[in-house]
Design an enzyme around this catalytic site. Structure first.
Site, mmCIF file in Angstrom:
data_model
loop_
_atom_site.group_PDB
_atom_site.id
_atom_site.type_symbol
_atom_site.label_atom_id
_atom_site.label_comp_id
_atom_site.label_asym_id
_atom_site.label_seq_id
_atom_site.Cartn_x
_atom_site.Cartn_y
_atom_site.Cartn_z
ATOM 1 N N HIS A 14 0.854 -1.190 0.000
ATOM 2 C CA HIS A 14 0.000 0.000 0.000
ATOM 3 C C HIS A 14 0.884 1.232 0.000
ATOM 4 C CE1 HIS A 14 -0.163 1.174 4.549
ATOM 5 N NE2 HIS A 14 0.929 0.492 4.315
ATOM 6 N N CYS A 33 5.906 6.283 4.068
ATOM 7 C CA CYS A 33 4.691 5.535 3.704
ATOM 8 C C CYS A 33 4.011 6.112 2.461
ATOM 9 C CB CYS A 33 3.711 5.517 4.865
ATOM 10 S SG CYS A 33 4.313 4.584 6.279
ATOM 11 N N HIS A 39 4.974 0.237 -0.663
ATOM 12 C CA HIS A 39 5.740 -0.544 0.310
ATOM 13 C C HIS A 39 4.790 -1.602 0.865
ATOM 14 C CE1 HIS A 39 3.691 2.286 3.002
ATOM 15 N NE2 HIS A 39 3.907 1.417 3.985
ATOM 16 N N HIS A 41 3.779 -4.854 3.947
ATOM 17 C CA HIS A 41 3.820 -5.334 5.330
ATOM 18 C C HIS A 41 3.418 -6.795 5.380
ATOM 19 C CE1 HIS A 41 4.204 -1.275 7.004
ATOM 20 N NE2 HIS A 41 3.278 -0.899 6.151
ATOM 21 N N ASP A 79 -4.515 -10.802 0.403
ATOM 22 C CA ASP A 79 -3.181 -11.393 0.499
ATOM 23 C C ASP A 79 -2.435 -11.253 -0.830
ATOM 24 O OD1 ASP A 79 -1.059 -12.767 1.746
ATOM 25 O OD2 ASP A 79 -1.748 -14.674 0.909
ATOM 26 N N HIS A 80 -1.211 -10.745 -0.749
ATOM 27 C CA HIS A 80 -0.355 -10.499 -1.914
ATOM 28 C C HIS A 80 -1.037 -9.581 -2.933
ATOM 29 C CE1 HIS A 80 1.868 -13.792 -0.091
ATOM 30 N NE2 HIS A 80 2.920 -13.294 -0.722
ATOM 31 N N GLU A 126 0.379 -4.216 11.926
ATOM 32 C CA GLU A 126 1.048 -3.815 10.684
ATOM 33 C C GLU A 126 2.536 -4.161 10.766
ATOM 34 O OE1 GLU A 126 0.516 0.021 8.028
ATOM 35 O OE2 GLU A 126 1.805 0.444 9.769
#
Length: 136
Positions: A14, A33, A39, A41, A79-80, A126
């Protein structure tokens, strides 16, 4: 009243950026960010439900059912993925962990209520040092 929690993990990219702000303003407010190249997490999601134990089953809810609902309506969608671009329930929202927790709550609430339980908390780590809790 009993509380039960199911943990799930997902990885997602995100960036924190408002389209109505300049790149400089976004960097000033969101720092790294706001990186234009995104980037990611390794998130940890905790879904806590509460209610009364069913005397017939001995469960509040079947944890396999809670896992399946969480995976189908949340984890499989994020996810991903890129939270800003790929996730239907994040469209038009700033992809902060705070907003993500609220959006996940909204996704899961109807299914939890249908089961007879109450959604108590969405907690998202996070990083190992930063987490958000949302109680509706």
């Amino acid at each position: 009243m009993i509380y039960i929690t199911r943990k799930a993990s997902f990885n997602a990219a995100h960036k924190l950026s408002r389209p109505d702000w300049s790149e400089d303003k976004n960097t000033e407010v969101y720092g790294k960010c706001a990186n234009p190249n995104w980037h990611g997490h390794n998130y940890q999601l905790y879904v806590t439900v509460k209610g009364e134990i069913n005397p017939e089953t001995g469960f509040l809810v079947d944890l396999k059912w809670l896992k399946d609902v969480t995976n189908t309506y949340v984890v499989d969608k994020i996810d991903h993925r890129n939270l800003n671009l790929d996730v239907d329930f994040m469209k038009g929202k700033l992809a902060s962990t705070e907003n993500l927790a609220i959006a996940i709550w909204d996704e899961l609430l109807p299914f939890i209520e249908e089961s007879g339980a109450q959604l108590h908390c969405i907690k998202i780590y996070e990083t190992e040092n930063n987490f958000v809790e949302y109680f509706g």
